[in-house]
Design an enzyme around this catalytic site. Structure first.
Site, PDB file in Angstrom:
ATOM      1  N   GLY A  70     -22.406  27.375 -31.965  1.00  0.00           N
ATOM      2  CA  GLY A  70     -21.782  26.230 -32.611  1.00  0.00           C
ATOM      3  C   GLY A  70     -20.274  26.339 -32.693  1.00  0.00           C
ATOM      4  N   SER A  71     -19.762  27.536 -32.966  1.00  0.00           N
ATOM      5  CA  SER A  71     -18.306  27.705 -33.076  1.00  0.00           C
ATOM      6  C   SER A  71     -17.630  27.446 -31.736  1.00  0.00           C
ATOM      7  CB  SER A  71     -17.963  29.110 -33.578  1.00  0.00           C
ATOM      8  OG  SER A  71     -18.339  29.265 -34.927  1.00  0.00           O
TER       9      SER A  71
ATOM     10  N   ASN B 188     -22.268  22.345 -44.752  1.00  0.00           N
ATOM     11  CA  ASN B 188     -23.088  23.551 -44.752  1.00  0.00           C
ATOM     12  C   ASN B 188     -23.164  24.221 -46.122  1.00  0.00           C
ATOM     13  OD1 ASN B 188     -20.252  23.971 -43.944  1.00  0.00           O
ATOM     14  ND2 ASN B 188     -20.755  26.136 -44.073  1.00  0.00           N
TER      15      ASN B 188
ATOM     16  N   GLN C  43     -25.770  21.753 -38.993  1.00  0.00           N
ATOM     17  CA  GLN C  43     -26.683  21.868 -40.128  1.00  0.00           C
ATOM     18  C   GLN C  43     -27.829  20.857 -40.113  1.00  0.00           C
ATOM     19  OE1 GLN C  43     -26.822  24.208 -42.589  1.00  0.00           O
ATOM     20  NE2 GLN C  43     -25.155  25.300 -41.577  1.00  0.00           N
TER      21      GLN C  43
ATOM     22  N   ALA D 195     -28.472  26.876 -31.944  1.00  0.00           N
ATOM     23  CA  ALA D 195     -29.922  27.092 -31.937  1.00  0.00           C
ATOM     24  C   ALA D 195     -30.415  27.868 -33.152  1.00  0.00           C
ATOM     25  CB  ALA D 195     -30.333  27.828 -30.659  1.00  0.00           C
ATOM     26  N   HIS D 196     -29.624  28.813 -33.659  1.00  0.00           N
ATOM     27  CA  HIS D 196     -30.142  29.687 -34.714  1.00  0.00           C
ATOM     28  C   HIS D 196     -30.232  28.996 -36.073  1.00  0.00           C
ATOM     29  CE1 HIS D 196     -26.392  30.969 -36.997  1.00  0.00           C
ATOM     30  NE2 HIS D 196     -25.877  30.339 -35.982  1.00  0.00           N
TER      31      HIS D 196
ATOM     32  N   THR E 151     -22.354  33.047 -16.487  1.00  0.00           N
ATOM     33  CA  THR E 151     -23.781  33.043 -16.178  1.00  0.00           C
ATOM     34  C   THR E 151     -24.582  32.632 -17.407  1.00  0.00           C
ATOM     35  OG1 THR E 151     -23.484  34.794 -14.541  1.00  0.00           O
ATOM     36  CG2 THR E 151     -25.713  34.458 -15.392  1.00  0.00           C
TER      37      THR E 151
ATOM     38  N   CYS F 117     -19.925  32.657 -42.768  1.00  0.00           N
ATOM     39  CA  CYS F 117     -18.756  33.044 -41.978  1.00  0.00           C
ATOM     40  C   CYS F 117     -17.600  33.510 -42.856  1.00  0.00           C
ATOM     41  CB  CYS F 117     -18.307  31.873 -41.106  1.00  0.00           C
ATOM     42  SG  CYS F 117     -19.584  31.337 -39.958  1.00  0.00           S
TER      43      CYS F 117
END
Length: 397
Positions: free
Chosen positions: A73-74, A153, A181, A202-203, A239, A327
């Protein structure tokens, strides 16, 4: 470590669901070919990435060639802001965001300010909402981008994204939203909402860490953030993280398929937790109540105590929680979000964020409501501020 373990920090990260892990596994140890190669094994991995792209595009109601995979996301936030800013600097140098954005946005804006761009940081009200009329007034003929997070968030506020998108489209200004979020919790239709760029990670929805998405509407001019090979249609070199991308696609599809049921479950638990916590004297709910708040989010401040001590005592009872964004968890400063909604430093320091997830049960909430009030009282009994308050109350009476 307590024998009991209750995880209430899902806004920081989630676990990988078994269905997601099982779909990822073959791309870690069987189908590991580089998607850019031309042999059969590589065609399998290329097809897997293509399927994940289709899954994401379907959830966002867009075309798969508008979906770009990132390292999280960052990175997606950085790419959206820097990429648009430098690609459009000949047209204008003004960016608009809010005071309560994630630091991936705020620190990127600070970087851009050092490189000749001007940034307007919109204020928010006491519940964390921006005023769309203030956004209208802030837009100038030099404005090239507006970035407003879909939901906060820390305090769970869901911003008026549809209205913001409409304003930006009418004024011919690009609109980016950090939707990290909300994925899997709130329906996202980038066309209906007039969103030009959107970030996901994704997390946050039971997928793997280290992989995200930047949606870029077809026709949006944007510079690359990472240069190198021709991956992601020449826009994002490196990659591909095949297993991560596969996991992201599966996790997002799974979260959306269960969204209504999960929101009912989480909304009930959220409201029970809020009702219980606000029975503790001198406790404040941060952010709105009801349907304009994330169903997974509870954020409160307990006056006269300090949040870090509370987290340590909760941890000793087996409850994992936070005081705000993961964070900035090492910072001693109070949350910039809580200061932006008008809380004084001494109250903002006593914040607690509890964020719920799929595995959270009513028994978990009951346990928290059992162990937390004594912790708050213990810390208040040790607090000079509490003693001073009690003395002043006694004199007033």
């Amino acid at each position: 470590m307590s024998e009991k373990q209750i995880y209430l920090d899902h806004s920081a990260t989630t676990y990988i669901k078994p269905e997601v892990f099982n779909e990822m596994l073959p791309y870690l140890n069987t189908y590991y070919g580089n998607p850019s190669s031309i042999y059969a094994m590589s065609r399998v991995t290329e097809q897997a990435i293509d399927q994940a792209r289709e899954r994401v595009a379907k959830v966002l109601n867009t075309a798969k060639d508008e979906i770009y995979f990132t390292g999280g996301g960052s990175e997606a936030d950085n790419w959206a802001l820097k990429g648009v800013a430098f690609a459009h600097k000949n047209r204008g140098n003004h960016i608009i965001t809010t005071k309560i954005e994630h630091h991936a946005i705020l620190h990127t804006c600070e970087f851009l300010e050092k490189n000749g761009f001007q940034v307007t940081y919109l204020p928010v009200d006491s519940q964390g909402f921006i005023n769309p009329d203030e956004l209208k007034k802030a837009i100038t003929d030099k404005t090239i981008l507006v970035s407003v997070m879909f939901a906060n968030n820390e305090i769970g506020t869901i911003e008026p994204i549809s209205e913001i998108g409409k304003i930006c489209r009418e004024r011919n200004v690009l609109f980016h939203t950090d939707a990290v979020q909300v994925a899997g919790h709130v329906p996202i239709d980038v066309k209906a909402l007039n969103i030009d760029l959107l970030s996901l990670a994704a997390h946050k929805f039971y997928g793997p860490k280290g992989v995200g998405v930047l949606y870029i509407r077809r026709g949006v001019k944007i510079d690359s953030l990472i240069h190198g090979g021709g991956q992601e249609r020449g826009k994002r070199a490196g990659t591909e993280n095949i297993a991560g991308i596969v996991g992201l696609g599966k996790a997002l599809e799974l979260s959306v398929s269960n969204m209504e049921e999960e929101n009912r479950h989480l909304g009930f638990l959220r409201d029970k937790l809020i009702n219980g916590l606000t029975q503790i004297p001198y406790t404040r709910l941060n952010g709105p109540a009801g349907d304009k708040r994330m169903t997974s989010n509870v954020n409160v401040c307990f006056e006269f105590i300090e949040g870090e001590s509370m987290l340590l005592l909760l941890d000793s009872k087996g409850v994992a929680a936070s005081s705000g964004s993961a964070c900035t968890s090492g910072s001693l400063d109070p949350s910039h979000v809580l200061l932006a909604i008008g809380l004084p430093h001494e109250i903002a320091h006593g914040s607690l964020r509890l964020t719920l997830g799929s595995a959270t049960t009513e028994q978990d909430i009951d346990y928290v409501l059992e162990v937390l009030p004594p912790i708050v009282q213990r810390l208040r009994d040790m607090s000079p501020l509490w003693k001073k308050f009690l003395q002043e109350e006694g004199k007033a009476q």
